[in-house]
Design a protein around this motif. Structure first.
Motif, PDB file in Angstrom:
ATOM      1  N   ILE A   1       0.835  -1.281  -0.209  1.00  0.00           N
ATOM      2  CA  ILE A   1      -0.429  -0.255  -0.285  1.00  0.00           C
ATOM      3  C   ILE A   1       1.233   1.663   0.030  1.00  0.00           C
ATOM      4  O   ILE A   1       0.550   2.439  -0.325  1.00  0.00           O
ATOM      5  N   ARG A   2       1.637   1.351   0.332  1.00  0.00           N
ATOM      6  CA  ARG A   2       2.676   2.188   0.503  1.00  0.00           C
ATOM      7  C   ARG A   2       3.630   2.652  -0.389  1.00  0.00           C
ATOM      8  O   ARG A   2       3.429   4.003  -0.733  1.00  0.00           O
TER       9      ARG A   2
ATOM     10  N   ARG B   1       0.110 -10.099   5.088  1.00  0.00           N
ATOM     11  CA  ARG B   1       0.413  -8.783   5.079  1.00  0.00           C
ATOM     12  C   ARG B   1       1.921  -8.349   5.647  1.00  0.00           C
ATOM     13  O   ARG B   1       2.413  -8.159   5.801  1.00  0.00           O
TER      14      ARG B   1
ATOM     15  N   PRO C   1      -4.417   4.603 -12.123  1.00  0.00           N
ATOM     16  CA  PRO C   1      -4.407   6.084 -10.491  1.00  0.00           C
ATOM     17  C   PRO C   1      -6.380   7.064 -10.677  1.00  0.00           C
ATOM     18  O   PRO C   1      -6.552   7.068  -9.579  1.00  0.00           O
TER      19      PRO C   1
ATOM     20  N   LEU D   1      -2.803  -3.715   7.110  1.00  0.00           N
ATOM     21  CA  LEU D   1      -2.614  -2.403   6.280  1.00  0.00           C
ATOM     22  C   LEU D   1      -2.804  -0.985   6.491  1.00  0.00           C
ATOM     23  O   LEU D   1      -2.310   0.055   5.868  1.00  0.00           O
TER      24      LEU D   1
ATOM     25  N   GLN E   1       1.943   1.772  -4.072  1.00  0.00           N
ATOM     26  CA  GLN E   1       0.402   2.747  -4.369  1.00  0.00           C
ATOM     27  C   GLN E   1       0.020   4.087  -3.689  1.00  0.00           C
ATOM     28  O   GLN E   1       0.217   4.327  -4.912  1.00  0.00           O
ATOM     29  N   ARG E   2       0.539   4.344  -2.120  1.00  0.00           N
ATOM     30  CA  ARG E   2      -0.117   5.518  -2.292  1.00  0.00           C
ATOM     31  C   ARG E   2       1.481   6.717  -2.879  1.00  0.00           C
ATOM     32  O   ARG E   2       1.161   7.699  -3.465  1.00  0.00           O
TER      33      ARG E   2
ATOM     34  N   GLU F   1      -0.117   0.368   8.426  1.00  0.00           N
ATOM     35  CA  GLU F   1       0.853   0.545   7.340  1.00  0.00           C
ATOM     36  C   GLU F   1       0.622   2.064   6.651  1.00  0.00           C
ATOM     37  O   GLU F   1       1.929   2.691   6.043  1.00  0.00           O
ATOM     38  N   ALA F   2      -0.857   2.170   6.178  1.00  0.00           N
ATOM     39  CA  ALA F   2      -0.946   3.112   5.068  1.00  0.00           C
ATOM     40  C   ALA F   2      -0.545   4.316   5.298  1.00  0.00           C
ATOM     41  O   ALA F   2       0.770   4.960   5.030  1.00  0.00           O
TER      42      ALA F   2
ATOM     43  N   SER G   1       8.119  -4.084   1.158  1.00  0.00           N
ATOM     44  CA  SER G   1       7.805  -2.558   1.425  1.00  0.00           C
ATOM     45  C   SER G   1       9.303  -2.316   2.405  1.00  0.00           C
ATOM     46  O   SER G   1       9.554  -1.461   2.024  1.00  0.00           O
TER      47      SER G   1
ATOM     48  N   PHE H   1       0.292   7.450  -6.506  1.00  0.00           N
ATOM     49  CA  PHE H   1      -0.457   7.083  -7.078  1.00  0.00           C
ATOM     50  C   PHE H   1       0.028   9.383  -6.611  1.00  0.00           C
ATOM     51  O   PHE H   1      -0.692  10.230  -7.019  1.00  0.00           O
TER      52      PHE H   1
ATOM     53  N   LEU I   1      -7.592   4.156   1.149  1.00  0.00           N
ATOM     54  CA  LEU I   1      -5.924   4.340   1.380  1.00  0.00           C
ATOM     55  C   LEU I   1      -5.365   4.760   0.124  1.00  0.00           C
ATOM     56  O   LEU I   1      -3.823   5.464   0.331  1.00  0.00           O
ATOM     57  N   ARG I   2      -5.123   5.058  -0.963  1.00  0.00           N
ATOM     58  CA  ARG I   2      -4.241   4.573  -2.070  1.00  0.00           C
ATOM     59  C   ARG I   2      -4.249   5.941  -2.426  1.00  0.00           C
ATOM     60  O   ARG I   2      -2.784   6.788  -2.577  1.00  0.00           O
ATOM     61  N   THR I   3      -5.312   6.763  -2.366  1.00  0.00           N
ATOM     62  CA  THR I   3      -5.932   8.374  -2.662  1.00  0.00           C
ATOM     63  C   THR I   3      -5.518   8.517  -1.591  1.00  0.00           C
ATOM     64  O   THR I   3      -5.699  10.231  -1.745  1.00  0.00           O
TER      65      THR I   3
END
Lengths: 150, 324
Positions: free
Chosen positions: A127-128, B131, B14, B96, A130-131, B99-100, B138, A134, B64-66
């Motif tokens: 997710i990081r 995860r 995106p 998750l 992807q962020r 993490e974000a 990551s 984005f 979360l992505r945006t």
């Protein structure tokens, strides 16, 4: 195509209704005449003459049923592919557009390529990253949007 | 747009993700939040559907992505209300989320520790194990991630997703034989996945270009995998692209190719005539796809734009070679 099938079905239903009405009228007329005859003759009623309909009503009924069937068959949506490679090729070639319903909405059970999850892998999503991607996309979009103005 | 909320959002562009996350407040307002509580009103309200909860999950991922953490938190809250704190999938989702929103590496380390404590309590918690592996990756610790992932596939060898991830990790480390093995395991589980056949073909092709020893064998195998992916899917752009690359290379290397020795137990290398014919087929099909897709013909618009451009470039390069 839909209006043809609908009008054919409607025509068939109309004929069917007419045939039913004729049959009903015929039986009413026949029974009253038969009753009057039987009251005069006081004989047993010949059942076979009541049961038999004139030939034109029978033909109309059968023809109407076939017309309705034809209309319904004409109105069926396109068949789905049943061969794996044809189905898979349709997904790849047409994407979502190949699986639209008549009213322009996406088919409810459309899932695209079911094996795409093996490449996107939602269970292992980073997710990081992807962020970050984005945020970069937004920045690029901003700069691309401002360049033409300058 | 609600239909694409039912699809896993990680491969969306995106722009679509932004659109989805902007629709989040409206969706959250419209869908019922108190489903699942046993009240008298549940007699006449609509029955809850699995789609609702899938929608929540995917909406949360898109948000979360945006960076819309508020909506994401609301989704998480409603999911927790419905399924409880100790649901394994929700534990992974909560991780998750943490993490974000983590600000620095120390916070991530804390999340990792939390995963590890969950896993010591319950080693069979697959979503959290996944995860943890994703977080290790990551944090740029691929070796540890691979070790953890091999343990995971030992424990659940029918998890195609884990095998696919393992293969990608191996390939990113340049360990092609291992990556190929993992992809073959994926194909044992999902034998009809045309994209995985193409992926295996690509990895084999990469292996063939990377090292000299046994590159012929890899190339022949890659060629066969691409053929299989096309067999499973008509007009598969990725498959034809790979087939063209592989056959081009096979034709180039053919003159030096030696006959297989007696001890070789693998399949014999493909006939050069067959390879040439398949190369022609691939070229013709690629140009057809490029032409129809670029011409905006109905029924040919599902291809990825970048893939079509790449195919066009490949064809142009070919044409330049011929004219030269």
């Amino acid at each position: 195509m839909t209006w043809i099938s609908q009008s054919v079905t409607g025509l068939g239903l109309l004929f069917l209704a007419h045939a039913c009405y004729s049959a009903h009228e015929h039986s009413v007329l026949h029974s009253t005449s038969a009753a009057s005859v039987s009251s005069i003759a006081s004989q047993g009623i010949d059942t076979s003459t009541i049961a038999s309909l004139p030939l034109d009503i029978s033909i109309e009924t059968v023809a109407a049923v076939f017309t309705v069937c034809l209309g319904l068959v004409l109105g069926t949506p396109g068949l789905r592919p049943i061969q794996w490679r044809v189905w898979a090729g349709k997904i790849e070639r047409e994407g979502e557009k190949g699986f639209m319903n008549g009213d322009g909405t996406l088919d409810k059970d459309y899932i695209g390529n079911p094996f795409k999850v093996l490449e996107s892998r939602p269970g292992f999503v980073d997710i990081r990253k992807q962020r970050k991607e984005f945020a970069e996309w937004v920045r690029e979009g901003d700069s691309a949007a401002t360049i033409p103005k300058n | 747009m609600s239909s694409s909320l039912l699809h896993p959002p990680s491969h969306l562009s995106p722009a679509v993700a932004l659109e989805l996350s902007q629709s989040a407040p409206a969706v959250l307002r419209n869908v019922p939040s108190t489903n699942g509580t046993y009240s008298i009103s549940s007699l006449w309200t609509a029955a809850e559907t699995p789609e609702l909860w899938i929608t929540y999950e995917h909406l949360m991922l898109s948000c979360l992505r945006t960076g819309d953490e508020e909506s994401a938190h609301l989704c998480l809250k409603r999911l927790t209300q419905r399924f409880g704190d100790d649901n394994t999938r929700l534990m992974a989702l909560r991780g998750l989320f943490q993490e974000a929103v983590a600000k620095d590496d120390a916070a991530l380390k804390q999340v990792l520790d939390e995963y590890e404590s969950i896993l010591t309590d319950d080693p069979s918690n697959i979503p959290v194990a996944k995860r943890r592996i994703a977080l290790l990756q990551s944090l740029n610790k691929p070796t540890e991630a691979i070790t953890a992932l091999t343990k995971l596939v030992d424990a659940s060898p029918t998890d195609a997703e884990a095998w696919a991830e393992l293969s990608d990790l191996y390939v990113s480390q340049g360990m092609y034989p291992q990556g190929i093995f993992a992809l073959e395991e994926v194909l044992l589980i999902t034998a009809n996945a045309w994209n995985m056949h193409a992926r295996l073909g690509e990895v084999l092709y990469m292996a063939a270009t990377a090292n000299d020893s046994g590159s012929e064998k890899y190339l022949a195998e890659s060629f066969r995998r691409f053929c299989r992916s096309i067999e499973l899917c008509d007009d598969y752009l990725r498959g034809y692209y790979g087939l063209k690359l592989a056959t081009d290379r096979l034709i180039e290397t053919a003159p030096q190719a030696s006959r297989p020795s007696k001890g070789d137990t693998g399949l014999p290398p493909p006939e050069i005539e067959t390879v040439k014919r398949l190369n022609e087929v691939a070229t013709a099909k690629l140009s057809e796809i490029v032409r129809k897709s670029a011409g905006g013909e109905a029924g040919w618009q599902g291809y990825d734009e970048a893939e079509v451009i790449a195919a066009k470039e490949l064809l142009n390069r070919d044409a330049a070679n011929i004219t030269r």
